[in-house]
Design a protein around this motif. Sequence first.
Motif, PDB file in Angstrom:
ATOM      1  N   THR A   9       0.874  -1.157   0.079  1.00 33.26           N
ATOM      2  CA  THR A   9       0.023   0.196  -0.222  1.00 33.26           C
ATOM      3  C   THR A   9       0.690   1.196  -0.286  1.00 33.26           C
ATOM      4  N   THR A  10       0.369   2.101  -0.773  1.00 32.00           N
ATOM      5  CA  THR A  10       1.446   3.488  -1.007  1.00 32.00           C
ATOM      6  C   THR A  10       0.739   4.038  -0.054  1.00 32.00           C
ATOM      7  N   THR A  11       0.868   5.642   0.070  1.00 32.40           N
ATOM      8  CA  THR A  11       0.555   6.745   1.161  1.00 32.40           C
ATOM      9  C   THR A  11      -0.065   7.774  -0.357  1.00 32.40           C
ATOM     10  N   HIS A  12      -0.141   8.854  -0.597  1.00 34.05           N
ATOM     11  CA  HIS A  12      -0.828   9.035  -1.703  1.00 34.05           C
ATOM     12  C   HIS A  12      -0.928  11.115  -1.052  1.00 34.05           C
ATOM     13  N   THR A  13      -0.683  12.511  -1.267  1.00 30.91           N
ATOM     14  CA  THR A  13      -0.998  13.193  -0.519  1.00 30.91           C
ATOM     15  C   THR A  13      -1.214  14.169  -1.972  1.00 30.91           C
ATOM     16  N   THR A  14      -2.866  14.436  -2.179  1.00 30.75           N
ATOM     17  CA  THR A  14      -3.277  15.817  -3.250  1.00 30.75           C
ATOM     18  C   THR A  14      -3.574  16.286  -2.539  1.00 30.75           C
ATOM     19  N   THR A  15      -4.078  18.107  -3.185  1.00 25.78           N
ATOM     20  CA  THR A  15      -4.635  18.889  -3.186  1.00 25.78           C
ATOM     21  C   THR A  15      -5.975  19.391  -3.937  1.00 25.78           C
ATOM     22  N   GLY A  16      -6.636  19.988  -3.713  1.00 24.22           N
ATOM     23  CA  GLY A  16      -7.804  20.389  -4.162  1.00 24.22           C
ATOM     24  C   GLY A  16      -7.914  21.694  -3.771  1.00 24.22           C
ATOM     25  N   LYS A  17      -9.169  22.229  -4.447  1.00 24.95           N
ATOM     26  CA  LYS A  17      -9.692  23.540  -3.837  1.00 24.95           C
ATOM     27  C   LYS A  17     -11.332  23.215  -4.333  1.00 24.95           C
ATOM     28  N   GLY A  50      -8.334   7.241   4.155  1.00 21.62           N
ATOM     29  CA  GLY A  50      -7.597   8.384   4.272  1.00 21.62           C
ATOM     30  C   GLY A  50      -8.669   9.285   5.099  1.00 21.62           C
ATOM     31  N   GLU A  51      -7.458  10.559   5.317  1.00 16.68           N
ATOM     32  CA  GLU A  51      -8.092  12.004   5.785  1.00 16.68           C
ATOM     33  C   GLU A  51      -8.064  13.348   5.043  1.00 16.68           C
ATOM     34  N   ALA A  52      -8.589  14.098   5.724  1.00 16.93           N
ATOM     35  CA  ALA A  52      -8.986  15.183   4.790  1.00 16.93           C
ATOM     36  C   ALA A  52      -8.491  16.324   5.571  1.00 16.93           C
ATOM     37  N   THR A  53      -7.634  17.720   5.260  1.00 13.88           N
ATOM     38  CA  THR A  53      -8.099  18.477   6.008  1.00 13.88           C
ATOM     39  C   THR A  53      -8.913  20.190   5.423  1.00 13.88           C
ATOM     40  N   ILE A  54      -9.603  20.154   5.949  1.00 14.42           N
ATOM     41  CA  ILE A  54     -10.134  21.966   5.321  1.00 14.42           C
ATOM     42  C   ILE A  54     -10.213  22.822   6.744  1.00 14.42           C
ATOM     43  N   ASN A  55     -10.339  24.145   5.915  1.00 14.30           N
ATOM     44  CA  ASN A  55     -10.152  25.090   7.017  1.00 14.30           C
ATOM     45  C   ASN A  55     -10.791  26.212   6.441  1.00 14.30           C
ATOM     46  N   LEU A  56     -12.345  26.749   7.024  1.00 17.96           N
ATOM     47  CA  LEU A  56     -13.223  27.760   6.058  1.00 17.96           C
ATOM     48  C   LEU A  56     -12.700  28.966   6.580  1.00 17.96           C
ATOM     49  N   ALA A  57     -12.031  29.742   6.715  1.00 25.02           N
ATOM     50  CA  ALA A  57     -11.898  31.293   7.480  1.00 25.02           C
ATOM     51  C   ALA A  57     -12.101  32.089   6.322  1.00 25.02           C
ATOM     52  N   GLY A  58     -13.015  32.806   6.719  1.00 24.32           N
ATOM     53  CA  GLY A  58     -14.283  33.734   5.773  1.00 24.32           C
ATOM     54  C   GLY A  58     -14.260  33.486   4.868  1.00 24.32           C
ATOM     55  N   HIS A  59     -15.306  34.496   3.801  1.00 30.68           N
ATOM     56  CA  HIS A  59     -15.843  34.152   2.368  1.00 30.68           C
ATOM     57  C   HIS A  59     -14.589  34.430   1.392  1.00 30.68           C
ATOM     58  N   SER A  60     -14.434  33.191   0.813  1.00 22.25           N
ATOM     59  CA  SER A  60     -14.076  32.832  -0.467  1.00 22.25           C
ATOM     60  C   SER A  60     -14.799  33.070  -2.104  1.00 22.25           C
ATOM     61  N   ASP A  61     -14.686  33.957  -2.877  1.00 23.60           N
ATOM     62  CA  ASP A  61     -15.040  32.810  -3.865  1.00 23.60           C
ATOM     63  C   ASP A  61     -14.418  32.831  -4.722  1.00 23.60           C
ATOM     64  N   GLY A  78     -12.555  29.585  -3.402  1.00 27.92           N
ATOM     65  CA  GLY A  78     -12.736  28.245  -2.700  1.00 27.92           C
ATOM     66  C   GLY A  78     -12.416  28.067  -1.749  1.00 27.92           C
ATOM     67  N   TYR A  79     -11.810  26.994  -0.887  1.00 20.77           N
ATOM     68  CA  TYR A  79     -11.305  26.847   0.210  1.00 20.77           C
ATOM     69  C   TYR A  79     -10.779  25.574   0.157  1.00 20.77           C
ATOM     70  N   ASP A  80      -8.924  25.473   0.311  1.00 23.45           N
ATOM     71  CA  ASP A  80      -8.127  24.579   0.359  1.00 23.45           C
ATOM     72  C   ASP A  80      -8.442  22.865   0.337  1.00 23.45           C
ATOM     73  N   ILE A  81      -8.105  21.909   0.531  1.00 26.91           N
ATOM     74  CA  ILE A  81      -8.389  20.655   0.729  1.00 26.91           C
ATOM     75  C   ILE A  81      -7.521  19.487   0.463  1.00 26.91           C
ATOM     76  N   SER A  82      -6.548  19.004   1.569  1.00 27.21           N
ATOM     77  CA  SER A  82      -5.783  18.382   1.202  1.00 27.21           C
ATOM     78  C   SER A  82      -6.144  16.495   1.689  1.00 27.21           C
ATOM     79  N   LEU A  83      -5.979  16.065   0.802  1.00 27.08           N
ATOM     80  CA  LEU A  83      -5.937  14.735   1.285  1.00 27.08           C
ATOM     81  C   LEU A  83      -5.076  13.684   1.251  1.00 27.08           C
ATOM     82  N   THR A  84      -4.840  13.114   2.597  1.00 30.96           N
ATOM     83  CA  THR A  84      -4.045  11.256   2.747  1.00 30.96           C
ATOM     84  C   THR A  84      -4.863  10.706   2.220  1.00 30.96           C
ATOM     85  N   TYR A  85      -4.062   9.474   1.703  1.00 33.70           N
ATOM     86  CA  TYR A  85      -4.790   8.796   1.291  1.00 33.70           C
ATOM     87  C   TYR A  85      -4.342   7.068   1.002  1.00 33.70           C
TER      88      TYR A  85
END
Length: 145
Positions: free
Chosen positions: A2-10, A123-134, A136-143
Amino acid sequence: MTTTHTTTGKFTVTSWKEEIVIDVDGDATDVNGVKYPTRGFSRADTSYSYSGAIEGSGVVSYLISYRPGVAPVSGFEQFTGSIDGHDGTLVFQHVGEHDAEAVRATLHIVDGMGTGGLEGMTGEATINLAGHSDDGYDISLTYSL
């Protein structure tokens, strides 16, 4: 092996409908047509749109507690789309907290709920929604898959 990967998106919030379930003190405040209890909890039915290496959409049901200071948030989301080119669906369990400044959460992939190319992903992801953003917000997923 099993290989662990980290990927990001919005992700962006495409819809949000929140209603009070319990208002402990009966003194909810109206903000732009939505009522928020000082102490209590509400249910929010929400939709997200994802872009980047995490591409697709999500439908979430949250239970949001309210009290002075930091308060817990939990929910379940069905994600439909593609993660690093793997197409299918999976379910995230959101576990986090919010205050007047932001919502912070860890999204755990629920075992046994994936389909297609996302079946078996953990796996799991982390999110942080601080304030209003047109934008989008970052998401980082390790799976693992």
